[in-house]
Design a protein around this motif. Sequence first.
Motif, PDB file in Angstrom:
ATOM      1  N   PRO A 145     -12.849  19.971  -0.407  1.00 47.62           N
ATOM      2  CA  PRO A 145     -14.080  20.708  -0.109  1.00 47.62           C
ATOM      3  C   PRO A 145     -14.629  21.497  -1.288  1.00 47.62           C
ATOM      4  CG  PRO A 145     -12.187  21.792   0.875  1.00 47.62           C
ATOM      5  CD  PRO A 145     -11.703  20.463   0.377  1.00 47.62           C
ATOM      6  N   LYS A 146     -13.822  21.666  -2.335  1.00 51.23           N
ATOM      7  CA  LYS A 146     -14.303  22.353  -3.543  1.00 51.23           C
ATOM      8  C   LYS A 146     -15.129  21.410  -4.412  1.00 51.23           C
ATOM      9  CE  LYS A 146     -10.492  25.705  -3.824  1.00 51.23           C
ATOM     10  NZ  LYS A 146      -9.388  26.240  -4.674  1.00 51.23           N
ATOM     11  N   GLU A 147     -14.995  20.111  -4.166  1.00 45.80           N
ATOM     12  CA  GLU A 147     -15.700  19.119  -4.967  1.00 45.80           C
ATOM     13  C   GLU A 147     -16.812  18.404  -4.206  1.00 45.80           C
ATOM     14  OE1 GLU A 147     -13.039  16.419  -6.886  1.00 45.80           O
ATOM     15  OE2 GLU A 147     -11.650  17.996  -7.481  1.00 45.80           O
ATOM     16  N   VAL A 148     -16.649  18.270  -2.903  1.00 46.60           N
ATOM     17  CA  VAL A 148     -17.681  17.619  -2.094  1.00 46.60           C
ATOM     18  C   VAL A 148     -17.696  18.281  -0.714  1.00 46.60           C
ATOM     19  CG1 VAL A 148     -16.112  15.795  -1.267  1.00 46.60           C
ATOM     20  CG2 VAL A 148     -18.578  15.404  -1.269  1.00 46.60           C
ATOM     21  N   ILE A 191       0.843  -1.185   0.000  1.00 42.11           N
ATOM     22  CA  ILE A 191       0.000   0.000   0.000  1.00 42.11           C
ATOM     23  C   ILE A 191       0.885   1.244   0.000  1.00 42.11           C
ATOM     24  CG2 ILE A 191      -1.786   1.254   1.256  1.00 42.11           C
ATOM     25  CD1 ILE A 191      -2.438  -1.428   2.619  1.00 42.11           C
ATOM     26  N   LYS A 192       0.587   2.185  -0.870  1.00 40.32           N
ATOM     27  CA  LYS A 192       1.327   3.437  -0.886  1.00 40.32           C
ATOM     28  C   LYS A 192       0.779   4.360   0.198  1.00 40.32           C
ATOM     29  CE  LYS A 192       2.331   3.263  -5.834  1.00 40.32           C
ATOM     30  NZ  LYS A 192       2.182   3.942  -7.146  1.00 40.32           N
ATOM     31  N   THR A 193       1.668   4.995   0.937  1.00 42.62           N
ATOM     32  CA  THR A 193       1.252   5.913   1.991  1.00 42.62           C
ATOM     33  C   THR A 193       0.587   7.139   1.372  1.00 42.62           C
ATOM     34  OG1 THR A 193       3.065   5.207   3.402  1.00 42.62           O
ATOM     35  CG2 THR A 193       2.007   7.306   3.941  1.00 42.62           C
ATOM     36  N   TYR A 194      -0.594   7.480   1.882  1.00 46.34           N
ATOM     37  CA  TYR A 194      -1.327   8.629   1.349  1.00 46.34           C
ATOM     38  C   TYR A 194      -0.838   9.916   2.005  1.00 46.34           C
ATOM     39  CZ  TYR A 194      -5.012  12.033   0.635  1.00 46.34           C
ATOM     40  OH  TYR A 194      -5.695  13.181   0.330  1.00 46.34           O
ATOM     41  N   LYS A 195      -0.568  10.926   1.201  1.00 44.01           N
ATOM     42  CA  LYS A 195      -0.137  12.224   1.700  1.00 44.01           C
ATOM     43  C   LYS A 195      -1.090  13.304   1.187  1.00 44.01           C
ATOM     44  CE  LYS A 195       4.757  10.955   1.912  1.00 44.01           C
ATOM     45  NZ  LYS A 195       6.139  11.280   1.454  1.00 44.01           N
ATOM     46  N   PRO A 196      -1.980  13.805   2.057  1.00 41.48           N
ATOM     47  CA  PRO A 196      -2.941  14.827   1.631  1.00 41.48           C
ATOM     48  C   PRO A 196      -2.246  16.131   1.266  1.00 41.48           C
ATOM     49  CG  PRO A 196      -2.963  14.590   4.012  1.00 41.48           C
ATOM     50  CD  PRO A 196      -2.120  13.470   3.486  1.00 41.48           C
ATOM     51  N   ASN A 197      -2.853  16.893   0.349  1.00 44.04           N
ATOM     52  CA  ASN A 197      -2.278  18.195   0.006  1.00 44.04           C
ATOM     53  C   ASN A 197      -2.819  19.260   0.966  1.00 44.04           C
ATOM     54  OD1 ASN A 197      -4.754  19.479  -1.112  1.00 44.04           O
ATOM     55  ND2 ASN A 197      -4.573  17.874  -2.668  1.00 44.04           N
ATOM     56  N   LYS A 198      -2.361  20.486   0.824  1.00 47.61           N
ATOM     57  CA  LYS A 198      -2.687  21.539   1.774  1.00 47.61           C
ATOM     58  C   LYS A 198      -4.159  21.938   1.764  1.00 47.61           C
ATOM     59  CE  LYS A 198      -1.385  25.297  -1.387  1.00 47.61           C
ATOM     60  NZ  LYS A 198      -0.524  26.501  -1.575  1.00 47.61           N
ATOM     61  N   ASN A 199      -4.868  21.640   0.680  1.00 47.67           N
ATOM     62  CA  ASN A 199      -6.282  22.012   0.582  1.00 47.67           C
ATOM     63  C   ASN A 199      -7.230  20.895   1.025  1.00 47.67           C
ATOM     64  OD1 ASN A 199      -5.702  24.588  -0.590  1.00 47.67           O
ATOM     65  ND2 ASN A 199      -5.273  23.548  -2.528  1.00 47.67           N
ATOM     66  N   THR A 200      -6.673  19.743   1.324  1.00 48.40           N
ATOM     67  CA  THR A 200      -7.491  18.591   1.706  1.00 48.40           C
ATOM     68  C   THR A 200      -8.025  18.737   3.132  1.00 48.40           C
ATOM     69  OG1 THR A 200      -6.198  17.135   0.277  1.00 48.40           O
ATOM     70  CG2 THR A 200      -7.517  16.083   1.996  1.00 48.40           C
ATOM     71  N   LYS A 201      -9.279  18.366   3.319  1.00 51.51           N
ATOM     72  CA  LYS A 201      -9.867  18.306   4.650  1.00 51.51           C
ATOM     73  C   LYS A 201     -10.133  16.849   4.998  1.00 51.51           C
ATOM     74  CE  LYS A 201     -11.995  22.858   5.107  1.00 51.51           C
ATOM     75  NZ  LYS A 201     -13.234  23.595   5.514  1.00 51.51           N
ATOM     76  N   PHE A 222     -18.834  18.758   3.420  1.00 56.34           N
ATOM     77  CA  PHE A 222     -18.993  17.947   4.627  1.00 56.34           C
ATOM     78  C   PHE A 222     -20.441  17.492   4.752  1.00 56.34           C
ATOM     79  CE2 PHE A 222     -19.981  17.486   9.166  1.00 56.34           C
ATOM     80  CZ  PHE A 222     -19.025  16.545   9.537  1.00 56.34           C
ATOM     81  N   GLU A 223     -21.354  18.361   4.400  1.00 63.87           N
ATOM     82  CA  GLU A 223     -22.777  18.020   4.464  1.00 63.87           C
ATOM     83  C   GLU A 223     -23.096  16.816   3.570  1.00 63.87           C
ATOM     84  OE1 GLU A 223     -27.128  20.255   4.269  1.00 63.87           O
ATOM     85  OE2 GLU A 223     -25.322  21.305   3.607  1.00 63.87           O
ATOM     86  N   THR A 224     -22.499  16.765   2.381  1.00 58.68           N
ATOM     87  CA  THR A 224     -22.717  15.626   1.498  1.00 58.68           C
ATOM     88  C   THR A 224     -22.127  14.353   2.092  1.00 58.68           C
ATOM     89  OG1 THR A 224     -22.784  16.973  -0.508  1.00 58.68           O
ATOM     90  CG2 THR A 224     -22.213  14.656  -0.783  1.00 58.68           C
ATOM     91  N   LEU A 225     -20.967  14.471   2.728  1.00 57.40           N
ATOM     92  CA  LEU A 225     -20.364  13.302   3.372  1.00 57.40           C
ATOM     93  C   LEU A 225     -21.261  12.782   4.491  1.00 57.40           C
ATOM     94  CD1 LEU A 225     -16.605  14.356   3.598  1.00 57.40           C
ATOM     95  CD2 LEU A 225     -17.726  12.939   1.863  1.00 57.40           C
ATOM     96  N   VAL A 226     -21.920  13.676   5.201  1.00 58.36           N
ATOM     97  CA  VAL A 226     -22.864  13.270   6.245  1.00 58.36           C
ATOM     98  C   VAL A 226     -24.050  12.529   5.617  1.00 58.36           C
ATOM     99  CG1 VAL A 226     -24.501  14.120   7.984  1.00 58.36           C
ATOM    100  CG2 VAL A 226     -22.187  15.055   7.877  1.00 58.36           C
ATOM    101  N   SER A 256     -15.747   5.667  -3.150  1.00 59.17           N
ATOM    102  CA  SER A 256     -16.501   5.694  -4.409  1.00 59.17           C
ATOM    103  C   SER A 256     -17.120   7.066  -4.672  1.00 59.17           C
ATOM    104  CB  SER A 256     -17.615   4.633  -4.381  1.00 59.17           C
ATOM    105  OG  SER A 256     -18.689   5.023  -3.551  1.00 59.17           O
ATOM    106  N   VAL A 257     -17.038   7.977  -3.693  1.00 60.46           N
ATOM    107  CA  VAL A 257     -17.696   9.279  -3.781  1.00 60.46           C
ATOM    108  C   VAL A 257     -16.803  10.321  -4.460  1.00 60.46           C
ATOM    109  CG1 VAL A 257     -18.681  11.180  -2.428  1.00 60.46           C
ATOM    110  CG2 VAL A 257     -19.082   8.800  -1.730  1.00 60.46           C
ATOM    111  N   ALA A 258     -17.356  11.036  -5.418  1.00 57.57           N
ATOM    112  CA  ALA A 258     -16.624  12.096  -6.114  1.00 57.57           C
ATOM    113  C   ALA A 258     -16.169  13.162  -5.127  1.00 57.57           C
ATOM    114  CB  ALA A 258     -17.511  12.721  -7.183  1.00 57.57           C
ATOM    115  N   GLY A 259     -14.918  13.566  -5.225  1.00 60.70           N
ATOM    116  CA  GLY A 259     -14.377  14.573  -4.327  1.00 60.70           C
ATOM    117  C   GLY A 259     -13.615  13.987  -3.155  1.00 60.70           C
ATOM    118  N   VAL A 260     -13.784  12.688  -2.923  1.00 63.72           N
ATOM    119  CA  VAL A 260     -13.036  12.016  -1.860  1.00 63.72           C
ATOM    120  C   VAL A 260     -11.721  11.527  -2.448  1.00 63.72           C
ATOM    121  CG1 VAL A 260     -12.947  10.014  -0.314  1.00 63.72           C
ATOM    122  CG2 VAL A 260     -15.068  11.326  -0.540  1.00 63.72           C
ATOM    123  N   GLU A 261     -10.634  11.960  -1.852  1.00 60.03           N
ATOM    124  CA  GLU A 261      -9.313  11.611  -2.364  1.00 60.03           C
ATOM    125  C   GLU A 261      -8.811  10.282  -1.819  1.00 60.03           C
ATOM    126  OE1 GLU A 261      -7.019  14.977  -1.188  1.00 60.03           O
ATOM    127  OE2 GLU A 261      -8.035  16.348  -2.574  1.00 60.03           O
TER     128      GLU A 261
END
Length: 217
Positions: free
Chosen positions: A101-104, A32-42, A106-110, A60-65
Amino acid sequence: MKLLKPILSIAFSFLLISCFSFSKKEENETLIKTYKPNKNTKVAYFASGCFWCVEAIFESVAGVEEAVSGYAGGETKNPTYQSIGTGKTGHAETVAVYYNPKEVSFETLVTVFFGSHNPTTKNGQHPDYGTQYRSIAFYQTEKEKKIIEDKIAKLNKEVYDGKIVTEVTQHSKFYEAEEYHQDFEKRNPNQGYVKAVSIPRLNKFKKKFPELLKEKN
């Protein structure tokens, strides 16, 4: 004795399709490759049963990295898969959802969270039961807390008749699960539990929310 045999048979069958029945020997050895979020990721945190299922749904959700399986909600330090399986650590199998957060929102994730499990089931999601499989929506800000509580109020009124038992908990510490749990469903499509529970649960979600899926899904 005649009664004991069918009881033991049922119990054995249950273990074969239980999230906790997994043997590390069954795992796919792909690294498994270690995931490294970018500065804009929440990141958001949710618990709703076996994390193999939950991780696959959010990925499977659009906007989820990325979605990372782990443990949260308890006080025990450095929990492991084996220790939380006892139900005594206070932790639940939890998924950290890294999203743009520009693509999905928090409300949608809920919405994804409540739309992909039964929030009225106390301490479990079939076929997994115990406090480690309880339903928890974690918040990090008062705004996130309100979004969760407003969603619960709406669902309680319109769908569940006040029966939602989901915990609304302030996030404090997330412990990443062992490497072999990450992307488990994707890497082990023929594992018994994955075939019997995880994939059907993912497909049910996809059918319910096609508008939220990534194009490749």
